[in-house]
Design a protein around this motif. Structure first.
Motif, short mmCIF file in Angstrom:
data_model
loop_
_atom_site.label_atom_id
_atom_site.label_comp_id
_atom_site.label_asym_id
_atom_site.label_seq_id
_atom_site.Cartn_x
_atom_site.Cartn_y
_atom_site.Cartn_z
N ILE A 92 0.84 -1.21 0.00
CA ILE A 92 0.00 0.00 0.00
C ILE A 92 0.87 1.26 0.00
O ILE A 92 0.63 2.19 -0.77
CB ILE A 92 -0.97 -0.02 1.21
N ARG A 93 1.94 1.27 0.83
CA ARG A 93 2.82 2.46 0.86
C ARG A 93 3.47 2.70 -0.50
O ARG A 93 3.59 3.83 -0.96
CB ARG A 93 3.90 2.30 1.94
N TYR A 130 -7.12 6.56 4.33
CA TYR A 130 -7.32 5.58 5.42
C TYR A 130 -6.01 5.38 6.17
O TYR A 130 -5.94 5.45 7.39
CB TYR A 130 -7.75 4.21 4.86
N THR A 131 -4.96 5.08 5.42
CA THR A 131 -3.67 4.75 6.02
C THR A 131 -3.12 5.90 6.84
O THR A 131 -2.63 5.69 7.95
CB THR A 131 -2.69 4.35 4.89
N ALA A 179 -6.47 4.31 9.95
CA ALA A 179 -7.63 3.41 9.76
C ALA A 179 -7.23 2.25 8.85
O ALA A 179 -6.21 2.30 8.17
CB ALA A 179 -8.78 4.19 9.13
N LEU A 180 -8.07 1.22 8.84
CA LEU A 180 -7.83 0.10 7.93
C LEU A 180 -8.37 0.44 6.55
O LEU A 180 -9.40 1.09 6.41
CB LEU A 180 -8.51 -1.18 8.45
N VAL A 181 -7.67 -0.01 5.54
CA VAL A 181 -8.12 0.12 4.16
C VAL A 181 -9.26 -0.91 3.99
O VAL A 181 -9.21 -1.99 4.61
CB VAL A 181 -6.91 -0.17 3.22
N VAL A 214 -7.80 -4.75 0.17
CA VAL A 214 -6.64 -5.57 0.58
C VAL A 214 -6.80 -7.02 0.14
O VAL A 214 -5.81 -7.68 -0.20
CB VAL A 214 -6.36 -5.51 2.10
N ARG A 218 -6.22 -8.77 8.75
CA ARG A 218 -6.35 -7.88 9.91
C ARG A 218 -7.79 -7.81 10.39
O ARG A 218 -8.07 -7.12 11.38
CB ARG A 218 -5.92 -6.49 9.50
N ARG A 262 7.25 7.41 9.61
CA ARG A 262 5.99 7.15 8.89
C ARG A 262 4.91 8.09 9.40
O ARG A 262 4.80 8.30 10.60
CB ARG A 262 5.56 5.69 9.12
P1 AMP Z 1 1.43 -1.90 8.34
O1 AMP Z 1 2.68 -1.50 7.62
O2 AMP Z 1 1.17 -3.36 8.30
O3 AMP Z 1 1.37 -1.33 9.73
O4 AMP Z 1 0.20 -1.22 7.53
C1 AMP Z 1 0.12 0.18 7.36
C2 AMP Z 1 -1.29 0.58 7.02
O5 AMP Z 1 -1.71 -0.02 5.79
C3 AMP Z 1 -2.36 0.17 8.02
O6 AMP Z 1 -2.47 1.06 9.11
C4 AMP Z 1 -3.61 0.19 7.15
O7 AMP Z 1 -4.05 1.50 6.89
C5 AMP Z 1 -3.08 -0.39 5.84
N1 AMP Z 1 -3.17 -1.88 5.84
C6 AMP Z 1 -2.14 -2.76 5.77
N2 AMP Z 1 -2.58 -4.03 5.79
C7 AMP Z 1 -3.93 -3.95 5.89
C8 AMP Z 1 -4.98 -4.91 5.98
N3 AMP Z 1 -4.72 -6.24 5.97
N4 AMP Z 1 -6.26 -4.45 6.07
C9 AMP Z 1 -6.54 -3.14 6.05
N5 AMP Z 1 -5.61 -2.17 6.00
C10 AMP Z 1 -4.31 -2.57 5.90
#
Ligand code: AMP
Length: 210
Positions: free
Chosen positions: A35-36, A52-53, A57-59, A64, A88, A156
């Motif tokens: 996503i990044r 969202y990110t 928040a969750l995407v 995903v 997640r 981040r």
């Molecule tokens: P992470 O690097 O795993 O902490 O993910 C960073 C951000 O990406 C999270 O805070 C969410 O916004 C998004 N993200 C990553 N994985 C998921 C997932 N499985 N479901 C929903 N959002 C996700």
């Protein structure tokens, strides 16, 4: 070997996933990293996910799940993989079941909230390759540039203190129920995520008998 790494944001999933992936010669798939990268390159998915990110928040699940479906179809996943940051939510875990993916182990890296907040405050990531460091626990030579590629280290956006608390809240509400989901399948392994990184890697290897 198909493994899921569970745990709060900042519990060390990414760091441990990289180590175990190297030992087991399997790829790590991090939905957060995908996503990044999409946000950085400005793809349609990245643009949709950005808001969202950035607020912690969750995407949405369908986005995903789409990412994972596409990634797991790659050839390098044939002999196994580590999922870092997916699933997640329970619907995401159910989607994985529906795809017919048979997970061997779910490793839960357990760290309490106070430690998480401290860790996230010191986290730095490479703006070019995404490698993750910590100013105290995983420092680079100068704590300003990446040891791997030499690019600048940044904080981040979602590691800002208010966002971290929001991410922890979401973790407890939406992700933690996955422990019971996978415990019921008999594949949940819990590992103490405090202390020395190499020691935690050892505990994980023991728990998955690699
Ligand atoms: P992470 O690097 O795993 O902490 O993910 C960073 C951000 O990406 C999270 O805070 C969410 O916004 C998004 N993200 C990553 N994985 C998921 C997932 N499985 N479901 C929903 N959002 C996700």
């Amino acid at each position: 070997m198909k493994i899921i790494f569970l745990g709060a944001p900042g519990a060390g999933k990414g760091t441990q996933a990289e180590k175990i992936a190297e030992i087991c010669s399997i790829p790590t798939i991090s939905t957060g990293a995908i996503i990044r990268e999409a946000i950085k390159t400005g793809t349609e998915m990245g643009t949709a996910a950005k808001a969202y990110t950035e607020k912690g928040a969750l995407v949405p699940d369908e986005v995903v799940i789409g990412i994972i479906k596409e990634r797991l179809a790659n050839d390098d996943c044939k002999n196994g993989f580590i999922l870092d940051g997916f699933p997640r939510t329970v619907p995401q875990a159910e989607a994985l079941d529906e795809l017919g993916v048979k997970i061997d182990y779910v490793v839960d890296i357990d760290v309490d909230d106070a430690d998480i907040v401290e860790r996230m405050g010191g986290r730095r990531v490479c703006e070019a390759c995404g490698m993750s460091y910590h100013i105290k626990y995983i420092p680079t030579k100068d704590n300003k540039t990446c040891d791997k590629c030499g690019a600048k280290l940044i904080i981040r956006k979602d590691d800002q203190p208010e966002t971290v608390l929001e991410r922890l809240k979401i973790y407890h509400e939406q992700t933690e129920p996955l422990k019971a989901f996978y415990a019921a399948k008999g594949i949940l392994k819990s590992v103490d995520g405090r202390g020395d990184i190499a020691q935690i890697t050892e505990s994980i290897l023991k728990s998955i008998k690699a």
